[in-house]
Design a protein around this motif. Structure first.
Motif, PDB file in Angstrom:
ATOM      1  N   ILE A   1      27.698  64.097  -1.206  1.00 46.87           N
ATOM      2  CA  ILE A   1      29.018  64.679  -1.201  1.00 46.87           C
ATOM      3  C   ILE A   1      29.400  65.087  -2.472  1.00 46.87           C
ATOM      4  O   ILE A   1      29.686  66.215  -2.936  1.00 46.87           O
ATOM      5  CB  ILE A   1      29.950  63.850  -0.669  1.00 46.87           C
ATOM      6  CG1 ILE A   1      29.559  63.979   0.866  1.00 46.87           C
ATOM      7  CG2 ILE A   1      31.309  64.375  -0.829  1.00 46.87           C
ATOM      8  CD1 ILE A   1      30.423  63.099   1.828  1.00 46.87           C
ATOM      9  N   SER A   2      29.120  64.024  -3.577  1.00 42.85           N
ATOM     10  CA  SER A   2      29.420  64.118  -4.932  1.00 42.85           C
ATOM     11  C   SER A   2      28.696  65.292  -5.852  1.00 42.85           C
ATOM     12  O   SER A   2      29.337  66.022  -6.377  1.00 42.85           O
ATOM     13  CB  SER A   2      29.339  62.622  -5.453  1.00 42.85           C
ATOM     14  OG  SER A   2      30.082  61.638  -5.172  1.00 42.85           O
ATOM     15  N   CYS A   3      27.375  65.108  -5.399  1.00 43.15           N
ATOM     16  CA  CYS A   3      26.522  66.156  -6.087  1.00 43.15           C
ATOM     17  C   CYS A   3      26.660  67.652  -5.598  1.00 43.15           C
ATOM     18  O   CYS A   3      26.526  68.563  -6.357  1.00 43.15           O
ATOM     19  CB  CYS A   3      24.994  65.779  -6.146  1.00 43.15           C
ATOM     20  SG  CYS A   3      24.764  63.969  -7.051  1.00 43.15           S
ATOM     21  N   PHE A   4      27.049  67.588  -4.362  1.00 44.19           N
ATOM     22  CA  PHE A   4      27.115  68.936  -3.612  1.00 44.19           C
ATOM     23  C   PHE A   4      28.385  69.621  -4.499  1.00 44.19           C
ATOM     24  O   PHE A   4      28.372  70.788  -4.689  1.00 44.19           O
ATOM     25  CB  PHE A   4      26.989  68.890  -2.229  1.00 44.19           C
ATOM     26  CG  PHE A   4      27.240  70.186  -1.655  1.00 44.19           C
ATOM     27  CD1 PHE A   4      26.008  70.978  -1.408  1.00 44.19           C
ATOM     28  CD2 PHE A   4      28.458  70.446  -0.843  1.00 44.19           C
ATOM     29  CE1 PHE A   4      26.215  72.213  -0.837  1.00 44.19           C
ATOM     30  CE2 PHE A   4      28.337  71.723  -0.296  1.00 44.19           C
ATOM     31  CZ  PHE A   4      27.378  72.593  -0.028  1.00 44.19           C
ATOM     32  N   ALA A   5      29.419  68.661  -4.251  1.00 47.29           N
ATOM     33  CA  ALA A   5      30.458  69.185  -4.812  1.00 47.29           C
ATOM     34  C   ALA A   5      30.566  69.822  -6.269  1.00 47.29           C
ATOM     35  O   ALA A   5      30.801  70.833  -6.699  1.00 47.29           O
ATOM     36  CB  ALA A   5      31.603  68.355  -4.929  1.00 47.29           C
ATOM     37  N   MET A   6      29.538  68.884  -7.117  1.00 44.72           N
ATOM     38  CA  MET A   6      29.506  69.554  -8.533  1.00 44.72           C
ATOM     39  C   MET A   6      28.644  70.960  -8.386  1.00 44.72           C
ATOM     40  O   MET A   6      28.721  71.835  -9.332  1.00 44.72           O
ATOM     41  CB  MET A   6      28.774  68.447  -9.311  1.00 44.72           C
ATOM     42  CG  MET A   6      29.372  67.378  -9.801  1.00 44.72           C
ATOM     43  SD  MET A   6      28.916  66.369 -10.813  1.00 44.72           S
ATOM     44  CE  MET A   6      27.916  65.206 -10.023  1.00 44.72           C
ATOM     45  N   SER A   7      27.647  70.878  -7.693  1.00 41.79           N
ATOM     46  CA  SER A   7      26.933  72.159  -7.717  1.00 41.79           C
ATOM     47  C   SER A   7      27.618  73.420  -7.151  1.00 41.79           C
ATOM     48  O   SER A   7      27.295  74.464  -7.651  1.00 41.79           O
ATOM     49  CB  SER A   7      25.525  71.922  -6.776  1.00 41.79           C
ATOM     50  OG  SER A   7      25.996  71.903  -5.405  1.00 41.79           O
ATOM     51  N   ARG A   8      28.412  72.981  -6.165  1.00 39.69           N
ATOM     52  CA  ARG A   8      29.328  74.291  -5.831  1.00 39.69           C
ATOM     53  C   ARG A   8      30.188  74.859  -6.819  1.00 39.69           C
ATOM     54  O   ARG A   8      30.462  76.084  -6.783  1.00 39.69           O
ATOM     55  CB  ARG A   8      29.980  73.827  -4.552  1.00 39.69           C
ATOM     56  CG  ARG A   8      29.127  73.726  -3.144  1.00 39.69           C
ATOM     57  CD  ARG A   8      28.209  74.853  -3.036  1.00 39.69           C
ATOM     58  NE  ARG A   8      28.781  75.984  -2.656  1.00 39.69           N
ATOM     59  CZ  ARG A   8      28.152  77.053  -2.330  1.00 39.69           C
ATOM     60  NH1 ARG A   8      26.994  77.211  -2.546  1.00 39.69           N
ATOM     61  NH2 ARG A   8      28.838  78.155  -2.311  1.00 39.69           N
TER      62      ARG A   8
END
Length: 375
Positions: free
Chosen positions: A353-360
């Motif tokens: 969730i944390s890394c996906f938010a940064m990538s988005r």
């Protein structure tokens, strides 16, 4: 032959909707999943794989899962699925680590202040953004005082030893600190590496190559164990502070190379344009070169941030307990032994969730700055 169609003046005919077979879900399926024999075969294999995998996975994760229970035996007696009762029972430990119960409001307040500090940094159309950026620069020091405590400007909070930090809180402390400080340090190192002053250039090159040539786990081991041998007897250097310094320096070296790539992509004409305007080195870099270089480097910068964030799990090697360390320590309790799958899935979901938010956000920023990203 008579026509029922209404006649329009030249140039006044209204726009007609696209043919039904070219828009909508059916058109998307035909264009993306069934556009060629190869895609048809791959789509069929993917559908078979999902049909085989998803039902048992959903049963184990949700339908047959147990969400309440006192121990693993209660979970096994109630169902054959995941024992999320274990995660629920240890959730506060996963979140706060060993931070004192009566002082956890300070962690909650720090998280709220973090969200407020992130808004003016991530989004430019917010009221009073200039003052918000000033606050964002001061936030790391405010959060440090809130979490550790002490007396500052007449305000005093009980001191909490950093060995009480753990879980998600510890991950956020290390990750946010590394991200906040590695970017400006990386920019300075990238500029220093291309400097015309030999002393600065040699120092920056030596630092970058040394840090990039040594694994982070080695640097953490040196910071936690061997550094005390080089300090005067009786000197106390907080372990978490040593970790924060090492993680920041490690990320800065990689960030410098990412930004150097962006700087090399800027044509010399941009620098010459700054000279023609009468700008000196630093104004030209700040107003002309760096904005373009950072825009080009967005994917690499965010990739470095994500790598740094995931590398925070390495602190378990030196005795600091992040969510993974908390989970492994919790499994030592005889009440919950054998539930490692639940621990690793919970930690994986948190990091995803944390890394996906940064990538988005990276994709949003690329599109906003028109970096050529094609959606």
């Amino acid at each position: 032959m008579a026509s029922n169609e209404k006649s329009y003046a030249p140039g006044q005919h209204p726009d007609l909707p696209a043919p039904a077979n070219l828009v909508g879900p059916i058109a998307w399926i035909r264009g993306n999943l069934l556009s060629s024999p190869t895609n048809i075969v791959l789509t069929a294999l993917a559908a078979w794989f999902l049909y085989t995998l998803l039902p048992p996975m959903l049963n184990w994760l949700f339908l047959d899962a147990v969400f309440t229970g006192e121990d693993r035996n209660a979970c096994r007696a109630a169902g054959e699925g995941a024992c999320w009762a274990f995660i629920g029972e240890r959730f506060k430990l996963f979140t706060y680590g060993f931070y004192p119960l009566e002082q956890r409001w300070r962690v909650n307040l720090s998280f709220v202040l973090l969200c407020l500090a992130a808004v003016p940094v991530l989004f430019d159309k917010v009221p009073y953004r200039k003052y918000g950026l000033y606050y964002a620069m001061a936030f790391p020091f405010i959060a440090g005082w809130l979490l550790v405590g002490g007396n500052i400007l007449g305000l005093e909070l009980p001191v909490v030893a950093t060995d009480k930090f753990g879980g998600i809180m510890l991950t956020l402390v290390i990750g946010v600190t590394g991200i906040a400080f590695s970017l400006p340090i990386g920019i300075l190192l990238a500029l220093g590496r291309s400097s015309r002053l030999p002393l600065i250039r040699v120092f920056c090159i030596g630092f970058i190559e040394f840090i990039r040539g040594v694994p982070l786990i080695t640097l953490l081991f040196v910071a936690s164990t061997m550094l005390s041998y080089f300090l005067p007897p009786g000197t106390k250097f907080d372990l978490l502070l040593r970790v924060l310094i090492m993680v920041t320096l490690f990320a800065s070296a990689y960030m410098a190379e990412v930004i150097r790539g962006g700087l090399q992509a800027i044509p010399n004409g941009q620098i010459e344009a700054g000279d023609a305007l009468g700008l000196k080195y630093w104004p030209a870099m700040r107003l002309i070169v760096l904005p373009q270089a950072l825009k080009i480097s967005i994917p690499g910068i965010v990739n470095t941030f994500i790598g740094l964030y995931k590398d925070t799990t390495l602190v378990i090697i030196i005795g600091l307990l992040d969510p993974l360390g908390i989970g492994r320590a919790s499994l030592a309790d005889t009440k919950w032994t054998g539930l490692s799958n639940e621990v690793y899935i919970f930690v994986a979901i948190f990091f995803f969730i944390s890394c996906f938010a940064m990538s988005r956000y990276s994709l949003y920023l690329e599109g906003k700055l028109e970096t050529g990203h094609k959606r």
